[in-house]
Design a protein around this motif. Structure first.
Motif, PDB file in Angstrom:
ATOM      1  N   LYS A  99      71.144  76.323  52.413  1.00 63.95           N
ATOM      2  CA  LYS A  99      72.072  76.053  53.506  1.00 63.95           C
ATOM      3  C   LYS A  99      73.147  75.060  53.061  1.00 63.95           C
ATOM      4  N   LYS A 100      72.726  73.972  52.442  1.00 60.74           N
ATOM      5  CA  LYS A 100      73.664  72.911  52.058  1.00 60.74           C
ATOM      6  C   LYS A 100      74.567  73.342  50.897  1.00 60.74           C
ATOM      7  N   THR A 101      73.962  73.902  49.852  1.00 64.24           N
ATOM      8  CA  THR A 101      74.695  74.186  48.619  1.00 64.24           C
ATOM      9  C   THR A 101      75.496  75.479  48.676  1.00 64.24           C
ATOM     10  N   TYR A 102      74.907  76.527  49.159  1.00 65.42           N
ATOM     11  CA  TYR A 102      75.537  77.844  49.102  1.00 65.42           C
ATOM     12  C   TYR A 102      76.359  78.153  50.357  1.00 65.42           C
ATOM     13  N   TYR A 103      75.840  77.725  51.510  1.00 62.67           N
ATOM     14  CA  TYR A 103      76.502  78.070  52.774  1.00 62.67           C
ATOM     15  C   TYR A 103      77.260  76.905  53.406  1.00 62.67           C
ATOM     16  N   ASN A 104      77.444  75.807  52.678  1.00 63.75           N
ATOM     17  CA  ASN A 104      78.203  74.652  53.183  1.00 63.75           C
ATOM     18  C   ASN A 104      77.722  74.174  54.556  1.00 63.75           C
ATOM     19  N   ASN A 105      76.411  74.081  54.696  1.00 59.68           N
ATOM     20  CA  ASN A 105      75.751  73.589  55.920  1.00 59.68           C
ATOM     21  C   ASN A 105      75.944  74.481  57.144  1.00 59.68           C
ATOM     22  N   LYS A 106      76.363  75.714  56.940  1.00 52.42           N
ATOM     23  CA  LYS A 106      76.508  76.653  58.063  1.00 52.42           C
ATOM     24  C   LYS A 106      75.762  77.933  57.699  1.00 52.42           C
TER      25      LYS A 106
END
Length: 160
Positions: free
Chosen positions: A61-68
């Motif tokens: 979530k944090k690294t690949y999807y920019n927390n979204k």
């Protein structure tokens, strides 16, 4: 494969964690003189596996999807992680029962014959490396997918 680099990293972490856990079980005597406790205490690794899945999906979530991240993206990531862990499971079991605890099957078979109504033939069939590889691979996959679905619900980004 670049798309699933995070899942691969966490599948490797999971596998190493499982090997460490198996070594811990062996040192606690759960593969030897206390083998009767092994089926109960091995379930404690379930807590560790859930923690690893939470960390993996949060990392995605944090690294690949920019927390979204939505539920579907989280679930897909968890399903891929589960598949990779399932692929590594036979290797982990081979290392465990060939190098860490080579007497485990002999010990559990002897215990089951002595303390339950299991015959030698049934015990040898059930408590074998090939059967463990088969059953653990598929239970790892199915449990991982269920865990992924639940975790994905809780880590999904909130929409307004």
């Amino acid at each position: 494969m670049e798309k699933f680099k995070i899942e691969l990293k966490w599948a490797i972490i999971f596998s190493i964690g499982l090997l460490i856990w198996m070594y811990f079980e062996k040192t606690m005597g759960w593969h030897d003189e206390k083998v009767k406790f092994q089926p109960i205490y091995t379930m404690l690794f379930g807590i560790i596996s859930i923690l690893i899945y939470v960390l993996a999906l949060q990392n995605k979530k944090k690294t690949y999807y920019n927390n979204k991240i939505d539920w579907k993206q989280g679930f897909l990531s968890g399903a891929i992680l589960s598949l990779l862990v399932a692929i590594f499971t036979p290797v982990v079991l081979y290392i465990t029962f060939e190098y860490i605890s080579p007497d485990y099957f002999t010990n559990i078979i002897n215990y089951k014959i002595k303390n339950s109504k299991m015959t030698l033939e049934d015990a040898e069939k059930y408590f074998s490396l090939s059967n463990y590889m088969y059953t653990n691979t598929f239970s790892t996959l199915s449990n991982g997918i269920v865990i992924s679905a639940i975790i994905s619900y809780f880590i999904k980004s909130k929409t307004n």
